[in-house]
Design a protein around this motif. Structure first.
Motif, PDB file in Angstrom:
ATOM      1  N   GLY A  88      48.340 -25.167 -87.325  1.00 15.70           N
ATOM      2  CA  GLY A  88      48.497 -24.727 -85.932  1.00 15.70           C
ATOM      3  C   GLY A  88      47.205 -24.147 -85.389  1.00 15.70           C
ATOM      4  N   ALA A  89      46.486 -23.387 -86.232  1.00 16.37           N
ATOM      5  CA  ALA A  89      45.217 -22.787 -85.781  1.00 16.37           C
ATOM      6  C   ALA A  89      44.206 -23.874 -85.456  1.00 16.37           C
ATOM      7  N   LEU A  90      44.191 -24.932 -86.274  1.00 16.11           N
ATOM      8  CA  LEU A  90      43.260 -26.043 -86.005  1.00 16.11           C
ATOM      9  C   LEU A  90      43.599 -26.734 -84.690  1.00 16.11           C
ATOM     10  N   LEU A  91      44.894 -26.942 -84.467  1.00 12.75           N
ATOM     11  CA  LEU A  91      45.336 -27.614 -83.231  1.00 12.75           C
ATOM     12  C   LEU A  91      45.036 -26.760 -82.008  1.00 12.75           C
ATOM     13  N   LEU A  92      45.097 -25.457 -82.179  1.00 17.88           N
ATOM     14  CA  LEU A  92      44.915 -24.539 -81.052  1.00 17.88           C
ATOM     15  C   LEU A  92      43.440 -24.251 -80.772  1.00 17.88           C
ATOM     16  N   SER A  93      42.584 -24.622 -81.720  1.00 18.58           N
ATOM     17  CA  SER A  93      41.184 -24.182 -81.631  1.00 18.58           C
ATOM     18  C   SER A  93      40.457 -24.721 -80.409  1.00 18.58           C
ATOM     19  N   ARG A  94      40.784 -25.917 -79.970  1.00 19.02           N
ATOM     20  CA  ARG A  94      40.109 -26.471 -78.788  1.00 19.02           C
ATOM     21  C   ARG A  94      40.460 -25.650 -77.553  1.00 19.02           C
ATOM     22  N   ALA A  95      41.735 -25.302 -77.435  1.00 20.32           N
ATOM     23  CA  ALA A  95      42.162 -24.490 -76.284  1.00 20.32           C
ATOM     24  C   ALA A  95      41.512 -23.107 -76.342  1.00 20.32           C
ATOM     25  N   LEU A  96      41.363 -22.568 -77.546  1.00 19.95           N
ATOM     26  CA  LEU A  96      40.704 -21.260 -77.700  1.00 19.95           C
ATOM     27  C   LEU A  96      39.229 -21.356 -77.316  1.00 19.95           C
ATOM     28  N   ASN A  97      38.637 -22.518 -77.585  1.00 20.58           N
ATOM     29  CA  ASN A  97      37.251 -22.751 -77.188  1.00 20.58           C
ATOM     30  C   ASN A  97      37.099 -22.561 -75.684  1.00 20.58           C
ATOM     31  N   ALA A  98      38.060 -23.096 -74.954  1.00 22.36           N
ATOM     32  CA  ALA A  98      38.027 -22.966 -73.497  1.00 22.36           C
ATOM     33  C   ALA A  98      38.208 -21.506 -73.098  1.00 22.36           C
ATOM     34  N   LEU A  99      39.057 -20.794 -73.849  1.00 25.97           N
ATOM     35  CA  LEU A  99      39.362 -19.396 -73.514  1.00 25.97           C
ATOM     36  C   LEU A  99      38.136 -18.495 -73.685  1.00 25.97           C
ATOM     37  N   THR A 100      37.250 -18.859 -74.613  1.00 25.67           N
ATOM     38  CA  THR A 100      36.055 -18.029 -74.834  1.00 25.67           C
ATOM     39  C   THR A 100      35.115 -18.087 -73.623  1.00 25.67           C
ATOM     40  N   LEU A 101      35.302 -19.092 -72.759  1.00 29.75           N
ATOM     41  CA  LEU A 101      34.447 -19.209 -71.573  1.00 29.75           C
ATOM     42  C   LEU A 101      34.938 -18.325 -70.420  1.00 29.75           C
ATOM     43  N   GLY A 102      36.060 -17.677 -70.627  1.00 24.75           N
ATOM     44  CA  GLY A 102      36.624 -16.819 -69.582  1.00 24.75           C
ATOM     45  C   GLY A 102      37.905 -17.417 -69.035  1.00 24.75           C
ATOM     46  N   GLU A 103      38.768 -16.559 -68.497  1.00 23.15           N
ATOM     47  CA  GLU A 103      40.093 -17.017 -68.058  1.00 23.15           C
ATOM     48  C   GLU A 103      40.014 -18.062 -66.957  1.00 23.15           C
ATOM     49  N   SER A 104      39.142 -17.795 -65.951  1.00 28.09           N
ATOM     50  CA  SER A 104      39.109 -18.711 -64.807  1.00 28.09           C
ATOM     51  C   SER A 104      38.591 -20.080 -65.234  1.00 28.09           C
ATOM     52  N   VAL A 105      37.567 -20.082 -66.088  1.00 34.67           N
ATOM     53  CA  VAL A 105      37.043 -21.376 -66.566  1.00 34.67           C
ATOM     54  C   VAL A 105      38.107 -22.089 -67.392  1.00 34.67           C
ATOM     55  N   ALA A 106      38.794 -21.309 -68.217  1.00 34.30           N
ATOM     56  CA  ALA A 106      39.846 -21.899 -69.058  1.00 34.30           C
ATOM     57  C   ALA A 106      40.933 -22.533 -68.187  1.00 34.30           C
ATOM     58  N   HIS A 107      41.303 -21.828 -67.096  1.00 31.82           N
ATOM     59  CA  HIS A 107      42.283 -22.376 -66.142  1.00 31.82           C
ATOM     60  C   HIS A 107      41.782 -23.685 -65.565  1.00 31.82           C
TER      61      HIS A 107
ATOM     62  N   GLY B  23      28.134 -22.290 -84.496  1.00 27.60           N
ATOM     63  CA  GLY B  23      27.416 -22.491 -83.240  1.00 27.60           C
ATOM     64  C   GLY B  23      28.262 -22.304 -82.005  1.00 27.60           C
ATOM     65  N   GLY B  24      29.149 -21.346 -81.997  1.00 24.70           N
ATOM     66  CA  GLY B  24      29.948 -21.054 -80.800  1.00 24.70           C
ATOM     67  C   GLY B  24      31.154 -21.961 -80.642  1.00 24.70           C
ATOM     68  N   SER B  25      31.375 -22.850 -81.596  1.00 27.27           N
ATOM     69  CA  SER B  25      32.539 -23.745 -81.516  1.00 27.27           C
ATOM     70  C   SER B  25      33.710 -23.146 -82.301  1.00 27.27           C
ATOM     71  N   VAL B  26      34.814 -22.910 -81.603  1.00 22.80           N
ATOM     72  CA  VAL B  26      35.982 -22.311 -82.288  1.00 22.80           C
ATOM     73  C   VAL B  26      36.571 -23.266 -83.337  1.00 22.80           C
ATOM     74  N   PRO B  27      36.682 -24.588 -83.043  1.00 21.25           N
ATOM     75  CA  PRO B  27      37.213 -25.472 -84.095  1.00 21.25           C
ATOM     76  C   PRO B  27      36.390 -25.423 -85.388  1.00 21.25           C
ATOM     77  N   TRP B  28      35.052 -25.429 -85.250  1.00 21.51           N
ATOM     78  CA  TRP B  28      34.217 -25.341 -86.458  1.00 21.51           C
ATOM     79  C   TRP B  28      34.373 -23.973 -87.120  1.00 21.51           C
ATOM     80  N   LEU B  29      34.494 -22.930 -86.279  1.00 23.28           N
ATOM     81  CA  LEU B  29      34.672 -21.575 -86.833  1.00 23.28           C
ATOM     82  C   LEU B  29      35.945 -21.512 -87.690  1.00 23.28           C
ATOM     83  N   ILE B  30      37.013 -22.117 -87.151  1.00 22.33           N
ATOM     84  CA  ILE B  30      38.285 -22.121 -87.897  1.00 22.33           C
ATOM     85  C   ILE B  30      38.137 -22.901 -89.204  1.00 22.33           C
ATOM     86  N   LEU B  31      37.465 -24.070 -89.104  1.00 23.82           N
ATOM     87  CA  LEU B  31      37.286 -24.893 -90.315  1.00 23.82           C
ATOM     88  C   LEU B  31      36.467 -24.163 -91.374  1.00 23.82           C
ATOM     89  N   TYR B  32      35.367 -23.546 -90.919  1.00 15.65           N
ATOM     90  CA  TYR B  32      34.507 -22.834 -91.881  1.00 15.65           C
ATOM     91  C   TYR B  32      35.231 -21.636 -92.517  1.00 15.65           C
TER      92      TYR B  32
END
Lengths: 340, 348
Positions: A214-233, A280-289
């Motif tokens: 689930g964390a891996l599947l969610l990581s892309r969406a979390l990547n967007a969230l790190t850019l801020g709520e409005s950008v994520a929206h 490098g700021g990527s949540v999916p890679w962060l989760i994998l590592y």
């Protein structure tokens, strides 16, 4: 358009190659440490027998030790290490706080309090009893924190800290009044992977497996969230849903890990720091590592817990504390806190 | 008498006079009139002399001058069950919950009735409660390292203090005798010791042939499951010393000897179970007073390595209750428990 589109894609591909290489290297390291963990123990088992125990089990004492004592322990180290590290990465990303760790949401305190109450009532006897109360306590604590903290990461963290303090105080009071309860609690309160092979761990292990996926599947969406709520929206990420799902995953991962091994500090704090820069700021890679480095750290600490003292074993949580403290200081000094 | 007390019409001075006369009459009646009073006076002074007699007693804390015939004794730790069983003149004791399941009905009633001057831990000593008990002797039954948790000087300001603490587990026999001796209660102690020795001898004869061919190993109840260890006990340990009195031969010794119980028991990893108990023909293991298996022993027995042991495969494993016995009375219960447990050996 075509030319402009090709340039970033090539850069991304180039960046992904060393990241993939690092991941493969990490997996190789994990495999090596896992083999070492199965080969090392209080009784000397020849390497050939270790291999034979895994591929041609004969039921001898050596084979039983390898397959029924050491291998389950190594598997638990992998699962607990991955769960704590990924939970740490998720909470640090969600709370945007480099000092956040899974216990900050009150999950560990909830598990400890439930075990104290269960022991006082005489119901938390044995490994299965402890496991059950730890799961119940961590889930209830997480639900309470989620209900009070709601959408704000800051409120979540503050609620978790407050709940931890309250449960810690009440639990300590109970333990001081009831020496037998204190006796039972002190064994659980120092996280360890020893002697867990007999406990019914299928459910927490399955919960960790599903949550890691689930964390891996969610990581892309979390990547967007790190850019801020409005950008994520703008990018189409459902902020509320992503936050709720992340919180649920943190709860299940840290709750299951704590239920299995007791409180093990630092893994959830240090591993995301070690993994953040190569990610490098990527949540999916962060989760994998973190999924690979967490088990490596816990397996190394567990091997250390078995060989450090000639008189016997020390709980793995003591070793992670010894390793984790200096490693965290080194990582922060070397790389800074890293972008969140 | 009641008449006087009820007559409220008497003037105060007259009532005082009557009271004085009554008191004198009572004193005369009690001491006996005439010449016999002087004899009685001699008895009392002899008794007082005996009470004030002292002797020098060798204890863990040195040579201590104590009353030859103590009248008010405070006991703590391991001395508690010994003193109760020996009918010592106790006026205060520490809490000793671990010994409760092994006390008989009468001793348990005495234990519950006596004022508690300390908790389960030596550090929980209530010095004011000790002073209030007004003892003429204080017997401390804790191991020497734990003595540091007690303010002995403060206790010595109340009464002579003798520390007689446990060393190796099997030494409870000598320690209990010494504790009972300090309290001047050897008579009852000797009687129970005699009963124990007679019973042990009878059982030794009963099991002589059944036990003699076997090497025995013991699993104790103080293993630490969180560390993946078990307690292996050897000759002279808690779980073994009473069974040895009936002829069980516990083999082996600790790898690295330490102080106290560390010289007769060790805590190996569960991985070392085959090496530790592989040679045993018979295995005994400690269980709780109610017969249930403690968590630390259950961890060993649930292991597949346990099931691989020759003694387990041969069905020669026996539980032992009351392994913490530290008095002859308690040890009699242990003998009964061992007799019940070993009974199948007689048929083999």
């Amino acid at each position: 358009m075509t030319v402009a589109g090709h340039a970033p894609e090539t850069a991304r591909t180039r960046r992904a190659v060393p990241q993939l290489g690092l991941l493969v290297g990490g997996l190789a390291l994990l495999a090596a440490v896992a083999v070492l963990s199965i080969g090392i123990g209080a009784r000397s088992v020849p390497p050939a027998e270790v291999v034979r125990a895994l591929v041609d089990f004969q039921g001898t004492d050596d084979h039983v030790i390898v397959r029924d004592v050491r291998a389950p322990r190594a598997l638990l180290a992998v699962a607990v290490g991955a769960a704590l590290a990924v939970a740490g990465a998720l909470i640090q990303t969600l709370a945007r706080n480099p000092l956040a760790e899974p216990g900050i949401l009150g999950v560990t305190a909830g598990a400890g309090f439930a075990i104290t109450v269960g022991s006082a009532l005489g119901l938390a006897a044995g490994q299965a009893g402890e496991l059950g109360f730890a799961v119940i306590g961590s889930v209830l604590a997480a639900l309470l924190v989620a209900a009070v903290g709601r959408r704000s990461p800051l409120r979540l963290v503050l609620t978790g800290v407050a709940l931890t303090a309250v449960l810690g105080g009440v639990g300590l009071g109970l333990r001081l009044m009831l020496p037998d309860v204190f006796d039972m609690y002190r064994f659980w309160s120092v996280g360890s992977l020893a002697a867990r092979e007999q406990a019914p761990l299928e459910l927490p292990l399955a919960a960790i497996g599903v949550s890691l996926l689930g964390a891996l599947l969610l990581s892309r969406a979390l990547n967007a969230l790190t850019l801020g709520e409005s950008v994520a929206h703008t990018l189409g990420a459902g902020v509320v849903r992503v936050r709720a799902a992340t919180l649920a995953l943190i709860t299940v991962l840290s709750g299951a890990a704590t239920a299995i091994a007791g409180p093990i500090l630092f893994v959830g704090l240090i591993v995301p720091h070690l993994a953040r820069r190569p990610a490098g700021g990527s949540v999916p890679w962060l989760i994998l590592y973190t999924m690979v480095l967490g088990p490596v750290l816990l397996l190394v600490a567990d091997i250390g817990s078995r060989v450090l003292l000639p008189t016997g074993e020390v709980p793995v949580a003591v070793v992670t504390a010894f390793l984790g403290g200096p490693m965290l200081i080194w990582a922060v000094r070397r790389y800074g806190a890293g972008a969140l | 008498m009641n008449h006087y007390l009820m007559n409220t019409e008497f003037p105060m001075s007259l009532r005082r006079s009557f009271g004085l006369v009554a008191a004198v009459a009572l004193a005369l009646a009690l001491t006996g009139c005439g010449s016999s009073s002087s004899d009685s006076g001699d008895d009392t002074s002899k008794k007082d002399d005996k009470k004030s007699e002292t002797r020098v007693f060798a204890a863990d804390n040195g040579k201590i001058t104590i009353p030859a015939d103590p009248q008010r004794v405070v006991a703590t730790g391991y001395a508690v069950p010994v003193m109760i069983e020996a009918d010592a003149p106790l006026v205060g004791i520490s809490s000793w919950q671990r010994g409760e399941p092994m006390m008989n009905k009468e001793d348990l009633a005495t234990y519950k009735k006596l004022p508690k001057i300390a908790g389960e831990q030596a550090a929980e000593t209530n010095y004011e409660a000790v002073a209030e008990a007004d003892p003429d002797l204080i017997v401390i039954g804790v191991p020497a390292p734990v003595l540091g948790d007690i303010d002995v000087k403060r206790l010595e300001s109340i009464a002579p203090v003798v520390a007689i603490g446990p060393t190796v587990p099997s030494a409870w026999r000598e320690l209990a005798q010494k504790q009972a001796d300090a309290a001047g209660s050897l008579k009852q102690f000797d009687a129970v010791q005699k009963d124990y020795e007679a019973k042990a001898e009878k059982l030794a004869k009963k099991y002589k042939d059944a036990l003699s061919p076997y090497k025995v190993g013991h699993v104790g109840s103080y293993g630490d499951v969180a560390k993946g260890t078990f307690q292996r006990e050897f000759s002279g340990s808690w779980g073994t010393n009473i069974a040895e009195d009936i002829g069980a031969k516990y083999y082996g010794k600790v790898k690295e000897s330490g102080p106290g119980s560390r010289s007769v028991s060790e805590y190996p990893s569960i991985e070392e179970l085959p090496d530790s108990l592989g040679e045993a023909d018979v295995i005994t293991y400690s269980v709780k007073a109610d017969g249930s298996v403690p968590e630390s022993v259950k961890y060993v027995m649930d292991s597949k390595l346990w099931k691989n042991l020759p003694a387990v495969k041969a069905g020669k494993t026996f539980p032992i209750r009351y392994t913490e016995a530290a008095t002859y009375g308690q040890a009699m219960q242990t003998l009964d428990a061992i007799d019940t447990s070993f009974a199948p050996l007689l048929d083999q």
